[in-house]
Design a protein around this motif. Structure first.
Motif, short mmCIF file in Angstrom:
data_model
loop_
_atom_site.label_atom_id
_atom_site.label_comp_id
_atom_site.label_asym_id
_atom_site.label_seq_id
_atom_site.Cartn_x
_atom_site.Cartn_y
_atom_site.Cartn_z
N ASP A 1 0.85 -1.18 0.00
CA ASP A 1 0.00 0.00 0.00
C ASP A 1 0.90 1.24 0.00
N PRO A 2 0.85 2.07 -1.05
CA PRO A 2 1.74 3.23 -1.14
C PRO A 2 1.50 4.27 -0.07
N LEU A 3 0.29 4.30 0.50
CA LEU A 3 -0.01 5.32 1.50
C LEU A 3 0.57 4.99 2.87
N VAL A 4 1.13 3.78 3.02
CA VAL A 4 1.89 3.48 4.23
C VAL A 4 3.07 4.43 4.34
N ALA A 5 3.66 4.76 3.20
CA ALA A 5 4.79 5.69 3.19
C ALA A 5 4.37 7.08 3.68
N VAL A 6 3.16 7.50 3.34
CA VAL A 6 2.67 8.82 3.75
C VAL A 6 2.54 8.89 5.27
N LEU A 7 2.01 7.81 5.89
CA LEU A 7 1.89 7.77 7.35
C LEU A 7 3.26 7.81 8.02
N ASN A 8 4.30 7.55 7.23
CA ASN A 8 5.67 7.61 7.74
C ASN A 8 6.41 8.83 7.19
N ASP A 9 5.62 9.85 6.85
CA ASP A 9 6.15 11.17 6.46
C ASP A 9 6.99 11.16 5.19
N MET A 10 6.52 10.41 4.18
CA MET A 10 7.21 10.41 2.89
C MET A 10 6.29 10.89 1.79
N ARG A 11 6.83 11.63 0.86
CA ARG A 11 6.09 12.08 -0.31
C ARG A 11 5.97 10.94 -1.32
N VAL A 12 4.84 10.85 -2.00
CA VAL A 12 4.59 9.73 -2.91
C VAL A 12 4.05 10.20 -4.25
N ILE A 13 4.07 9.28 -5.23
CA ILE A 13 3.46 9.57 -6.53
C ILE A 13 2.23 8.70 -6.76
N ASP A 14 1.98 7.74 -5.86
CA ASP A 14 0.88 6.80 -6.03
C ASP A 14 -0.04 6.85 -4.81
N GLY A 15 -1.18 6.16 -4.88
CA GLY A 15 -2.08 6.18 -3.74
C GLY A 15 -3.53 5.89 -4.11
N TYR A 16 -4.40 5.96 -3.13
CA TYR A 16 -5.82 5.66 -3.28
C TYR A 16 -6.61 6.95 -3.06
N HIS A 17 -7.26 7.45 -4.12
CA HIS A 17 -7.94 8.75 -4.04
C HIS A 17 -9.25 8.73 -4.82
N ASN A 18 -10.27 9.35 -4.23
CA ASN A 18 -11.58 9.41 -4.87
C ASN A 18 -11.66 10.48 -5.95
N LEU A 19 -10.81 11.48 -5.85
CA LEU A 19 -10.79 12.56 -6.84
C LEU A 19 -9.36 13.01 -7.12
N TYR A 20 -9.05 13.17 -8.39
CA TYR A 20 -7.79 13.78 -8.81
C TYR A 20 -7.90 14.06 -10.31
N TYR A 21 -6.98 14.81 -10.86
CA TYR A 21 -7.05 15.20 -12.27
C TYR A 21 -6.84 14.00 -13.20
N ALA A 22 -7.61 13.99 -14.27
CA ALA A 22 -7.49 12.91 -15.26
C ALA A 22 -6.10 12.91 -15.90
N SER A 23 -5.52 14.09 -16.04
CA SER A 23 -4.20 14.19 -16.66
C SER A 23 -3.15 13.38 -15.89
N TYR A 24 -3.27 13.37 -14.55
CA TYR A 24 -2.32 12.59 -13.75
C TYR A 24 -2.55 11.10 -13.94
N LYS A 25 -3.81 10.71 -14.07
CA LYS A 25 -4.13 9.30 -14.30
C LYS A 25 -3.45 8.81 -15.58
N TYR A 26 -3.48 9.63 -16.61
CA TYR A 26 -2.90 9.24 -17.90
C TYR A 26 -1.37 9.23 -17.82
N LYS A 27 -0.80 10.17 -17.06
CA LYS A 27 0.66 10.18 -16.89
C LYS A 27 1.13 8.93 -16.15
N PHE A 28 0.41 8.59 -15.09
CA PHE A 28 0.81 7.43 -14.31
C PHE A 28 0.61 6.14 -15.11
N ARG A 29 -0.33 6.16 -16.02
CA ARG A 29 -0.59 4.97 -16.84
C ARG A 29 0.64 4.55 -17.64
#
Length: 582
Positions: free
Chosen positions: A457-485
């Motif tokens: 789970d990438p958000l485990v890193a967030v709970l440990n004070d780390m910046r991430v590029i991945d995660g579980y989110h209900n809303l975010y820009y479509a452009s990021y979805k395509y970049k990550f793809r």
């Protein structure tokens, strides 16, 4: 006996014990609360960032999705309940809110039953049943916990008092408009057609105040819905046939008949309870019960229609953004309906001895659902802590159905690692899921650089004070979805499931993979988005990765498809930190 119970206060202690059995048992046995991680702990990272914002640490706005995540994507950002972040750390806040939701659900449904002239004992029992159903179907949220109170006020059909307005506003401000609206709007119709309560004025005031509060706390989301910049939900289109959706809908009142897996099998008694309740209602020809059953059928039809492709033809032009909303949440009124059906079935049993039998069935149903997490912890603890050769033997004996040999292996302390049972040493707890000890080592190396996780789970890193590029989110820009793809394009092309899961839904922006021994993840694309490091639960051989550190761990797990937390597989008991090079 039943009348005697209502005149005694002792039954309250018994019912309260049953109510918190799923919390008490794991503490007594394992020393901590048992938690099923999927959808329960994945969202904690968002609360963690919000807690930092409430303490004016605005640098945390940069932590999610490569810095591309915006504050107005958080549905819960303005919830008054967030003020408790000022006094509690994230773990204490989580469990405080968790227990508060249980009490709200219990009290609100008990009040509803009292209004419907159920006895005190029956009302308390129904309240516990409602809480149990919520724990089986959904993460406990204020929306569902508070919904019976709306029903209660409408059935009460009296002028609202100051305390009623306060509760409507408070829980409205802590609720979600997109979660609530579609199901709550059904409550006045159910009150009218089932209970014959003609309360147009009361319904208008109750829902008007509640929806206004919902709108105020969610007003920032309209900036998203009607923005010219598309967000990822525009890809969420229903593509399944109407008949398939209807079959899925009619299974919903019975927990979708999903009994596979060690955790879900414990729902069998709840399913039996509901089936018996419906049978009794039909046999007794109870009018209210029959109307409630008819309401369930109507909700199933409505859920099917709003989830089908036929419904989405209405969302064109300026309404295009609304197609990403989950209108099928209209089914969230279902737990109330199923609980009411059960309680009216109980109420219409005239013979005391049959009442006792039915109450025992209710208790058994509640008990097995309440202990399901504890049973799951036992199962995974044994699996995680047995020595490798003994685990292989156990699987063989299980296949052969040799119960005596299975018991001998499980009961022998020498068959476990370090010759200790060490039960509870698995992923189903807060500390074991977030791995503070191991990630503190990673944090010292990573610093302020971003990471991507593979098989964790990438958000485990967030709970440990780390910046991430991945995660579980209900809303975010479509452009990021395509970049990550671009990172996972080769992997999802190999799997129709993963392709449909990411392209057609996409809330989980994860480094999906098919075979951990043959990864085709593009790590250079991850570096373009901002990741300098990769955290993995297994060894990765890739020319673009340089191993920085291998961190041993007693409870390291990887996920079967990089996202299904309830299907965790044992790793080689270590975390690997890689640096992206070239």
């Amino acid at each position: 006996m039943l009348k005697k119970l209502d005149h005694k206060k002792n039954y309250h202690y018994l019912l309260l014990f049953v109510l918190f059995l799923h919390i008490i048992l794991p503490i007594l046995i394992f020393g901590h609360i048992g938690l099923i991680p999927q959808d329960t702990l994945e969202g904690v990272a968002n609360d963690y960032i919000i807690s930092k914002l409430y303490r004016f640490q605005f640098e945390y706005l940069d932590y999610l999705l490569g810095g591309d995540f915006k504050w107005f994507f958080w549905e819960t950002i303005f919830y008054p309940i967030n003020l408790f972040h000022l006094f509690l750390d994230i773990k204490a806040w989580y469990f405080f809110i968790y227990i508060l939701k249980i009490f709200v659900a219990y009290i609100s449904f008990s009040l509803l039953l009292k209004k419907l002239k159920f006895t005190k004992f029956q009302s308390s029992l129904g309240g516990i049943l409602y809480v149990t159903i919520l724990s089986a179907l959904y993460q406990s949220v204020f929306d569902l916990a508070f919904m019976p109170y709306l029903f209660y006020l409408i059935l009460k059909n009296k002028r609202l008092k100051t305390k009623n307005y306060f509760l409507l506003v408070f829980f409205g401000l802590n609720g979600g408009l997109v979660h609530n609206f579609f199901s709550v709007i059904l409550i006045p119709f159910i009150a009218y057609f089932v209970f014959k309560i003609k309360s147009f004025k009361t319904s208008s005031v109750v829902l008007g105040v509640y929806f206004l509060a919902l709108f105020i706390s969610d007003i920032h989301l309209f900036r998203v819905f009607f923005s010219e910049i598309p967000f990822h939900r525009v890809d969420m289109l229903a593509k399944r046939p109407f008949g398939e959706l209807f079959l899925e809908s009619i299974k919903l009142p019975f927990f979708e008949f999903q009994l596979s897996g060690f955790h879900k099998i414990y729902r069998i008694f709840l399913i039996i309870l509901f089936l018996v309740s419906i049978f009794l209602i039909i046999i007794k020809k109870n009018k209210i019960g029959l109307f409630l059953i008819f309401s369930v059928i109507i909700v199933c039809f409505l859920r099917t229609f709003v989830g089908s492709e036929f419904f989405y033809i209405f969302f064109q032009g300026p309404l295009l953004a609304l197609q990403g909303l989950n209108f099928m949440r209209i089914d969230r009124v279902m737990p109330i309906l199923m609980c009411l059906i059960t309680m009216f079935a109980l109420k219409n049993i005239n013979e005391i001895k049959y009442q006792k039998v039915f109450i025992i069935l209710i208790f058994i149903s509640i008990f097995f659902q309440q202990v399901s997490v504890t049973a799951k912890k036992f199962h995974t603890s044994i699996r995680n802590n047995l020595k490798a050769d003994n685990f292989i033997k156990l699987k063989h004996y299980k296949k052969e159905k040799d119960l005596n040999s299975i018991i001998k292996i499980i009961s022998n302390k020498k068959n476990y690692r370090n010759d200790k049972y060490n039960l509870g040493n698995e992923i189903y707890s807060w500390d074991n899921y977030f791995h503070y000890k191991e990630y503190s080592i990673i944090k010292k190396i990573v610093g302020e650089n971003r990471v991507m996780s593979v098989g964790i789970d990438p958000l485990v890193a967030v709970l440990n004070d780390m910046r991430v590029i991945d995660g579980y989110h209900n809303l975010y820009y479509a452009s990021y979805k395509y970049k990550f793809r671009n990172i996972i394009s080769k992997e999802i092309k190999k799997s129709d499931f993963l392709k449909g899961y990411y392209d057609g839904w996409g809330n989980r922006v994860y480094a999906f993979y098919n075979d951990k021994n043959n990864l085709q993840i593009n790590f250079l694309e991850a570096k373009k988005i901002g990741a300098l490091y990769v955290i993995s639960g297994f060894e990765i051989k890739n020319s673009n990765l340089k191993l920085e550190k291998k961190i041993p761990s007693d409870i390291a797990f990887i996920h079967s498809t990089s996202w299904q937390c309830y299907l965790c597989l044992e790793s080689d008991r270590a975390y690997y930190l890689y640096k992206i090079i070239n």
